[in-house]
Design an enzyme around this catalytic site. Structure first.
Site, mmCIF file in Angstrom:
data_model
loop_
_atom_site.group_PDB
_atom_site.id
_atom_site.type_symbol
_atom_site.label_atom_id
_atom_site.label_comp_id
_atom_site.label_asym_id
_atom_site.label_seq_id
_atom_site.Cartn_x
_atom_site.Cartn_y
_atom_site.Cartn_z
ATOM 1 N N ARG A 1 -22.978 31.486 -29.467
ATOM 2 C CA ARG A 1 -23.172 31.970 -30.346
ATOM 3 C C ARG A 1 -24.231 31.983 -30.550
ATOM 4 O O ARG A 1 -25.545 30.766 -31.181
ATOM 5 C CB ARG A 1 -22.270 31.119 -31.381
ATOM 6 C CG ARG A 1 -20.223 31.803 -30.824
ATOM 7 C CD ARG A 1 -19.986 33.100 -31.552
ATOM 8 N NE ARG A 1 -20.486 33.529 -32.720
ATOM 9 C CZ ARG A 1 -19.419 34.250 -32.752
ATOM 10 N NH1 ARG A 1 -19.591 34.982 -32.147
ATOM 11 N NH2 ARG A 1 -19.975 33.991 -34.919
ATOM 12 N N LEU B 1 -26.652 30.716 -34.316
ATOM 13 C CA LEU B 1 -26.450 29.773 -34.952
ATOM 14 C C LEU B 1 -27.381 30.342 -36.657
ATOM 15 O O LEU B 1 -28.661 30.543 -36.307
ATOM 16 C CB LEU B 1 -26.564 28.411 -34.423
ATOM 17 C CG LEU B 1 -25.983 27.703 -33.748
ATOM 18 C CD1 LEU B 1 -26.475 26.841 -33.060
ATOM 19 C CD2 LEU B 1 -24.376 27.691 -34.271
ATOM 20 N N ASN C 1 -31.117 23.243 -26.789
ATOM 21 C CA ASN C 1 -30.131 23.458 -25.745
ATOM 22 C C ASN C 1 -30.855 24.508 -24.582
ATOM 23 O O ASN C 1 -31.655 23.763 -24.083
ATOM 24 C CB ASN C 1 -31.002 25.230 -26.517
ATOM 25 C CG ASN C 1 -29.965 26.685 -25.866
ATOM 26 O OD1 ASN C 1 -28.212 26.640 -25.482
ATOM 27 N ND2 ASN C 1 -30.520 27.680 -26.091
ATOM 28 N N HIS D 1 -31.824 27.475 -21.944
ATOM 29 C CA HIS D 1 -31.149 28.632 -21.289
ATOM 30 C C HIS D 1 -31.498 28.857 -19.856
ATOM 31 O O HIS D 1 -32.409 28.056 -19.482
ATOM 32 C CB HIS D 1 -32.400 29.507 -22.484
ATOM 33 C CG HIS D 1 -32.901 30.831 -22.215
ATOM 34 N ND1 HIS D 1 -31.088 31.863 -23.047
ATOM 35 C CD2 HIS D 1 -33.451 31.394 -21.660
ATOM 36 C CE1 HIS D 1 -31.799 32.629 -22.806
ATOM 37 N NE2 HIS D 1 -33.440 33.113 -22.139
ATOM 38 N N LEU E 1 -34.482 32.544 -31.876
ATOM 39 C CA LEU E 1 -33.266 32.547 -30.878
ATOM 40 C C LEU E 1 -34.797 32.261 -29.596
ATOM 41 O O LEU E 1 -35.599 33.038 -29.540
ATOM 42 C CB LEU E 1 -32.702 34.132 -30.621
ATOM 43 C CG LEU E 1 -31.531 33.946 -29.075
ATOM 44 C CD1 LEU E 1 -30.651 33.284 -29.855
ATOM 45 C CD2 LEU E 1 -31.652 35.372 -29.294
ATOM 46 N N ASP E 2 -34.515 30.640 -29.231
ATOM 47 C CA ASP E 2 -34.735 30.552 -27.949
ATOM 48 C C ASP E 2 -35.822 30.519 -27.703
ATOM 49 O O ASP E 2 -36.646 30.376 -26.515
ATOM 50 C CB ASP E 2 -34.440 31.680 -26.442
ATOM 51 C CG ASP E 2 -32.682 31.769 -26.275
ATOM 52 O OD1 ASP E 2 -31.915 31.020 -26.611
ATOM 53 O OD2 ASP E 2 -32.834 33.750 -25.441
HETATM 54 C C1 GAR Z 1 -25.778 28.511 -18.338
HETATM 55 O O1 GAR Z 1 -26.042 29.218 -17.648
HETATM 56 C C2 GAR Z 1 -27.000 28.548 -19.648
HETATM 57 O O2 GAR Z 1 -28.042 28.100 -19.334
HETATM 58 C C3 GAR Z 1 -26.708 29.555 -20.057
HETATM 59 O O3 GAR Z 1 -25.159 29.592 -19.577
HETATM 60 C C4 GAR Z 1 -24.329 29.127 -18.616
HETATM 61 C C5 GAR Z 1 -23.590 28.542 -18.748
HETATM 62 O O4 GAR Z 1 -23.251 27.887 -17.948
HETATM 63 N N1 GAR Z 1 -26.703 29.802 -21.886
HETATM 64 C C6 GAR Z 1 -27.378 30.844 -22.132
HETATM 65 O O5 GAR Z 1 -27.393 31.891 -21.410
HETATM 66 C C7 GAR Z 1 -27.220 29.638 -23.664
HETATM 67 N N2 GAR Z 1 -27.472 31.559 -24.069
HETATM 68 P P1 GAR Z 1 -21.630 26.369 -17.696
HETATM 69 O O6 GAR Z 1 -20.930 26.998 -18.888
HETATM 70 O O7 GAR Z 1 -21.328 26.142 -16.606
HETATM 71 O O8 GAR Z 1 -22.749 25.099 -18.304
#
Ligand code: GAR
Length: 199
Positions: free
Chosen positions: A99, A101, A115, A117, A152-153
């Site tokens: 999400r 924020l 976070n 990423h 973002l990011d």
């Molecule tokens: C992970 O690869 C994380 O870096 C990514 O989602 C996956 C969650 O895996 N996050 C994003 O893309 C955030 N924008 P998990 O639920 O097994 O930790």
């Protein structure tokens, strides 16, 4: 005690890596820190069940129950605050929390919001990072742990991991190779923050 609240949306493998590190390295004794709760914006997030089995408090705040981002974020902030009571403000870790924020939420948690990423930021912010890295012909990919700002990011980078992109890779195989490294760098980043008192 410094409380940590982890926000997830799905599998929760990064959350599990953080929980395991906290247990195995005894973050309570070493840093006075404990994982107080795991909160998901999806009731069906697999990670919630794993956290419950570990005896960690879990909560679901479904974004679908709120008319807009601001009201969802206000409820989320309230849930986070209620997990930690009147003590020190918590460290809030986004671990596959899908999400965006609001600035109000980010400002309320400034300096304590982190976070992970799945790309080598500043490359490939947003979604579909592995597909885009493959399409760009990248020879290396990776993940980034960073502070969260209103953009973002974009916040300050705390840790990164690098993996090779192999000729036979598809997005799934690349994601799996990157994810394995996420499980190392996220606990490392949090450990460093706790040791440094978040500075
Ligand atoms: C992970 O690869 C994380 O870096 C990514 O989602 C996956 C969650 O895996 N996050 C994003 O893309 C955030 N924008 P998990 O639920 O097994 O930790």
């Amino acid at each position: 005690m410094q409380s940590i609240v982890i926000l997830i949306s799905g599998g929760g493998s990064n959350m599990a890596a953080l929980v395991r590190a906290a247990q195995q390295e005894d973050w309570a004794a070493r840093y006075g820190a404990q994982i107080a709760a795991v909160i998901s914006n999806r009731a069906d997030a697999v990670g919630l069940r794993w956290a419950q089995a570990q005896g960690i408090a879990t909560h679901t705040i479904s974004h679908a129950d709120f008319p807009d981002r601001a009201q969802f974020d206000a409820a989320l902030a309230q849930a986070i605050a209620s997990c930690v009571g009147a003590g020190k403000p918590p460290l809030v870790l986004l671990a596959g929390f899908m999400r965006i924020l609001t600035p109000t939420f980010v400002q309320a948690h400034a300096g304590r919001l982190i976070n992970i990423h799945p790309s080598l930021l500043p490359a490939f912010t947003g979604l579909q990072t592995h597909e885009r890295a493959l399409a760009a012909g990248c020879k290396f990919a990776g993940a980034t742990v960073h502070r969260v700002t209103e953009v973002l990011d974009e916040g300050a980078i705390l840790e990164q991991s690098v993996v090779p992109v192999l000729p036979e890779d598809d997005a799934q195989s690349l994601a799996a190779r990157v994810l394995a490294t996420e499980h190392l760098i996220y606990p490392r980043a949090v450990r460093r923050l706790l040791a440094a008192g978040f500075s």
